[in-house]
Design a protein around this motif. Structure first.
Motif, mmCIF file in Angstrom:
data_model
loop_
_atom_site.group_PDB
_atom_site.id
_atom_site.type_symbol
_atom_site.label_atom_id
_atom_site.label_comp_id
_atom_site.label_asym_id
_atom_site.label_seq_id
_atom_site.Cartn_x
_atom_site.Cartn_y
_atom_site.Cartn_z
ATOM 1 N N UNK A 41 49.280 21.830 10.816
ATOM 2 C CA UNK A 41 49.959 22.459 11.953
ATOM 3 C C UNK A 41 49.053 22.590 13.177
ATOM 4 N N UNK A 42 47.759 22.314 13.007
ATOM 5 C CA UNK A 42 46.850 22.317 14.152
ATOM 6 C C UNK A 42 46.398 20.901 14.527
ATOM 7 N N UNK A 43 47.200 19.916 14.125
ATOM 8 C CA UNK A 43 46.816 18.522 14.384
ATOM 9 C C UNK A 43 46.673 18.224 15.871
ATOM 10 N N UNK A 44 47.358 18.970 16.717
ATOM 11 C CA UNK A 44 47.252 18.693 18.152
ATOM 12 C C UNK A 44 45.813 18.795 18.642
ATOM 13 N N UNK A 45 45.014 19.667 18.004
ATOM 14 C CA UNK A 45 43.605 19.769 18.385
ATOM 15 C C UNK A 45 42.862 18.477 18.030
ATOM 16 N N UNK A 46 43.167 17.924 16.871
ATOM 17 C CA UNK A 46 42.566 16.652 16.469
ATOM 18 C C UNK A 46 43.035 15.541 17.405
ATOM 19 N N UNK A 47 44.333 15.509 17.662
ATOM 20 C CA UNK A 47 44.885 14.468 18.539
ATOM 21 C C UNK A 47 44.209 14.482 19.911
#
Length: 266
Positions: A41-47
């Protein structure tokens, strides 16, 4: 060139000065960094990181310590996010019986879901193992019978038996700054029997800084210190370890391209 095969550039400890962290890694000869997902759910930080820096790649997955928080996320979501062109791995996932933050059955269910994702995508699984060697080995062997998948036992700190079981399945073994600690002779003994073509190095930054930085915040540039001790441990020179571990990383993380001008070893 060296490759930091496992770091957490999205963690607050590094985010505060991320441009400088990446710049120092480049200056230290780190040609690729893989920033590892711990919460889907925090993939946007990785992206954001993998789209910002050409030499940073990522993974998608839920750390076993958070398995209970994301138990409801379906396999299809992992597969969808794994399609990003710079996502090169699944995980990290596995079992952690040291903290036991998540119920063990939930950890195991999440682990098997990530193995399925690795199998279906063809991306390697990044395995977290802590004080759960037998159960990790049993699950890996059971799942391999359902269909092949590739994997790395990351930040290796388990006993020799799990390493042998993993190697028998064709997996890689990655060593972090723990390898440099004076108290880590057993880990160095394990590094000595891992075939050279299955070795990786990593930082697990911002954690586990190698000597002489132990106790300080870790960062990808410090993977060079771990590689230096690995070279001493297995009887190679530093340039050979850099070449071998980089070749291994490109062989495992097949979706990660080589830098311009860097060719595969003959």
């Amino acid at each position: 060139m060296l490759i930091d095969s496992h770091c957490h550039l999205d963690f607050p400890d590094l985010q505060a000065e991320i441009d400088d962290v990446v710049a120092r890694a480049r200056q230290a000869g780190i040609g690729r960094m893989i920033t590892i997902s711990t919460r889907i759910r925090q993939f946007e930080k990785i992206r954001a990181l993998i789209e910002r820096y050409d030499d940073v790649f990522g993974s998608i997955g839920t750390h076993c310590l958070h398995a209970h928080e994301e138990d409801d996320i379906p396999l299809d979501t992992i597969l969808e996010l794994a399609a990003h062109p710079k996502v090169v791995a699944i995980g990290e996932a596995g079992l952690d019986y040291h903290y036991d933050y998540a119920p063990r059955d939930v950890q195991a269910r999440g682990f098997r879901k990530h193995i399925a994702a690795a199998r279906l995508t063809g991306l390697p699984l990044v395995i977290h193992a802590r004080q759960a060697d037998k159960d990790i080995g049993d699950i890996l062997e059971e799942e391999m019978e359902k269909g092949a998948f590739s994997a790395v036992l990351h930040c290796y700190s388990s006993g020799p038996e799990l390493a042998r079981r993993g190697l028998a399945l064709g997996f890689y073994v990655s060593f972090s700054g723990i390898l440099t600690f004076k108290s880590a002779e057993e880990i160095r003994d394990i590094a000595r029997f891992v075939p050279h073509d299955r070795l990786l190095v990593e930082t697990d930054a911002p954690y586990l800084a190698p000597m002489p930085f132990r106790g300080k915040r870790n960062e990808p540039a410090f993977v060079a210190n771990t590689a230096r001790i690995l070279a001493e441990t297995i009887g190679l020179n530093e340039s050979e370890v850099a070449r071998q571990t980089s070749e291994n990383a490109f062989r495992l993380f097949t979706k990660m391209p080589r830098p311009d001008g860097i060719k595969a070893a003959a």
